[in-house]
Design a protein around this motif. Structure first.
Motif, PDB file in Angstrom:
ATOM      1  N   ALA A 158      -6.606 -56.441   1.502  1.00  0.00           N
ATOM      2  CA  ALA A 158      -5.879 -55.854   2.637  1.00  0.00           C
ATOM      3  C   ALA A 158      -4.414 -56.276   2.647  1.00  0.00           C
ATOM      4  N   LEU A 159      -4.128 -57.437   2.048  1.00  0.00           N
ATOM      5  CA  LEU A 159      -2.744 -57.923   1.943  1.00  0.00           C
ATOM      6  C   LEU A 159      -2.062 -57.431   0.667  1.00  0.00           C
ATOM      7  N   ASN A 160      -2.749 -56.584  -0.092  1.00  0.00           N
ATOM      8  CA  ASN A 160      -2.219 -56.042  -1.355  1.00  0.00           C
ATOM      9  C   ASN A 160      -1.989 -57.125  -2.404  1.00  0.00           C
ATOM     10  N   ALA A 161      -2.806 -58.169  -2.369  1.00  0.00           N
ATOM     11  CA  ALA A 161      -2.673 -59.248  -3.344  1.00  0.00           C
ATOM     12  C   ALA A 161      -3.088 -58.810  -4.737  1.00  0.00           C
ATOM     13  N   HIS A 162      -3.652 -57.611  -4.862  1.00  0.00           N
ATOM     14  CA  HIS A 162      -4.052 -57.080  -6.164  1.00  0.00           C
ATOM     15  C   HIS A 162      -3.015 -56.124  -6.729  1.00  0.00           C
ATOM     16  N   HIS A 163      -1.940 -55.879  -6.013  1.00  0.00           N
ATOM     17  CA  HIS A 163      -0.942 -54.915  -6.471  1.00  0.00           C
ATOM     18  C   HIS A 163      -0.085 -55.495  -7.591  1.00  0.00           C
ATOM     19  N   GLY A 164      -0.138 -54.869  -8.750  1.00  0.00           N
ATOM     20  CA  GLY A 164       0.692 -55.279  -9.873  1.00  0.00           C
ATOM     21  C   GLY A 164       0.316 -56.599 -10.492  1.00  0.00           C
ATOM     22  N   GLN A 165      -0.885 -57.107 -10.191  1.00  0.00           N
ATOM     23  CA  GLN A 165      -1.288 -58.407 -10.742  1.00  0.00           C
ATOM     24  C   GLN A 165      -2.800 -58.537 -10.690  1.00  0.00           C
ATOM     25  N   HIS A 166      -3.298 -59.531 -11.424  1.00  0.00           N
ATOM     26  CA  HIS A 166      -4.719 -59.837 -11.373  1.00  0.00           C
ATOM     27  C   HIS A 166      -5.004 -60.701 -10.152  1.00  0.00           C
ATOM     28  N   LEU A 167      -6.199 -60.551  -9.610  1.00  0.00           N
ATOM     29  CA  LEU A 167      -6.640 -61.353  -8.471  1.00  0.00           C
ATOM     30  C   LEU A 167      -7.961 -62.014  -8.818  1.00  0.00           C
ATOM     31  N   PRO A 168      -8.034 -63.340  -8.960  1.00  0.00           N
ATOM     32  CA  PRO A 168      -6.925 -64.272  -8.772  1.00  0.00           C
ATOM     33  C   PRO A 168      -6.027 -64.425  -9.999  1.00  0.00           C
ATOM     34  N   GLY A 169      -6.477 -63.911 -11.151  1.00  0.00           N
ATOM     35  CA  GLY A 169      -5.697 -64.103 -12.373  1.00  0.00           C
ATOM     36  C   GLY A 169      -5.653 -65.562 -12.779  1.00  0.00           C
ATOM     37  N   HIS A 170      -4.769 -65.848 -13.718  1.00  0.00           N
ATOM     38  CA  HIS A 170      -4.594 -67.228 -14.173  1.00  0.00           C
ATOM     39  C   HIS A 170      -3.112 -67.472 -14.433  1.00  0.00           C
ATOM     40  N   ALA A 171      -2.509 -68.310 -13.592  1.00  0.00           N
ATOM     41  CA  ALA A 171      -1.093 -68.660 -13.731  1.00  0.00           C
ATOM     42  C   ALA A 171      -0.183 -67.443 -13.636  1.00  0.00           C
TER      43      ALA A 171
END
Length: 258
Positions: A158-171
């Motif tokens: 909902a906060l768009n933390a997945h926009h243009g990046q992996h969530l959670p990704g690594h570094a």
């Protein structure tokens, strides 16, 4: 953001009599993490720093409603996939599984019957699930096990933390943002930058299969997306959402296991 004072008792600050008394009713929280390479810009203790903050902050909030004891964060995890880079301390999967079994067994002997393993490193996720399953089969325990980003997934989407990046990704952008909010003095500047990625799949947890490729981490130089996308402001927003979600998860687990 790392100067909070936890109102939840810390296991390592209690006496044996304190632990015995607390174990009769309290939920025991065990944070687990990793010490491993996080690209050229983040400290090797990134996962440890983040999950310890989330665990203690959420426990402090939940402790206003129910008794919780926070065990020392287990800093080392299953990180063999990062060993080629150096800057990594790892247990292999079998050893890490047995390590967690022994810790949970010790907590069971200490008197705790309700436990929650909160994870901050992707390589540990599957192992903690197996430990929770197997230990509840062997002992009269109720155990929860989850990674903090899975608990907070819907809020982060909902906060768009997945926009243009992996969530959670690594570094990548996400973890870099969290570290800029928590320990900015440990983040090396300038941040490495990559071409903006496509949005991560918000339904990735429902993927039909898991793909692992030999040499994957070396091919991406040990970090998953664009660290330069991370900012302290984003990190503070993400952390607030994560802590709130994890607090509610603790309270829901507490209600279900009484």
């Amino acid at each position: 953001m790392n100067d909070y004072v936890s109102s939840a008792p810390l296991f390592h600050e209690l006496t044996r009599d304190d632990v015995r008394a607390a174990s009769k009713d309290a939920l025991l929280l065990l944070p687990v993490a990793a010490v491993e390479q996080h690209g050229p810009h983040l400290p090797t203790g990134t996962d440890w720093i983040i999950v310890e903050y989330v665990a203690r902050a959420a426990a402090a909030a939940a402790a206003q409603h129910t008794p919780i004891v926070v065990a020392p964060t287990l800093p080392f995890g299953s990180s063999d996939h990062h060993l080629p880079f150096g800057g990594t301390l790892s247990f292999n999967t079998a050893v890490y599984y047995q390590l967690l079994v022994d810790i949970v067994t010790s907590l069971h002997v200490d008197g705790f019957r309700r436990m929650f393993i909160l994870n901050g490193h992707g390589g540990n996720h599957d192992v903690i699930q197996l430990v929770a399953r197997d230990m509840a089969l062997r002992h009269p325990l109720q155990i929860g096990a989850a990674s903090y980003w899975n608990i907070a997934w819907d809020r982060l989407i909902a906060l768009n933390a997945h926009h243009g990046q992996h969530l959670p990704g690594h570094a990548g952008g996400f973890e870099t943002a969290l570290m800029l909010a928590l320990r900015p003095e440990l983040v090396r500047l300038p941040l490495p930058s990559r071409v903006q990625m496509q949005d991560d799949d918000p339904l990735r947890a429902a993927a039909p299969f898991r793909l692992e490729t030999h040499g994957f981490w070396q091919a991406i130089d040990g970090y998953s997306d664009n660290p330069a996308q991370g900012t302290a402001e984003r990190g503070r927003v993400y952390l607030a959402a994560i802590v709130d979600a994890v607090t509610h998860a603790f309270l829901e687990f507490d209600k279900m296991t009484r």
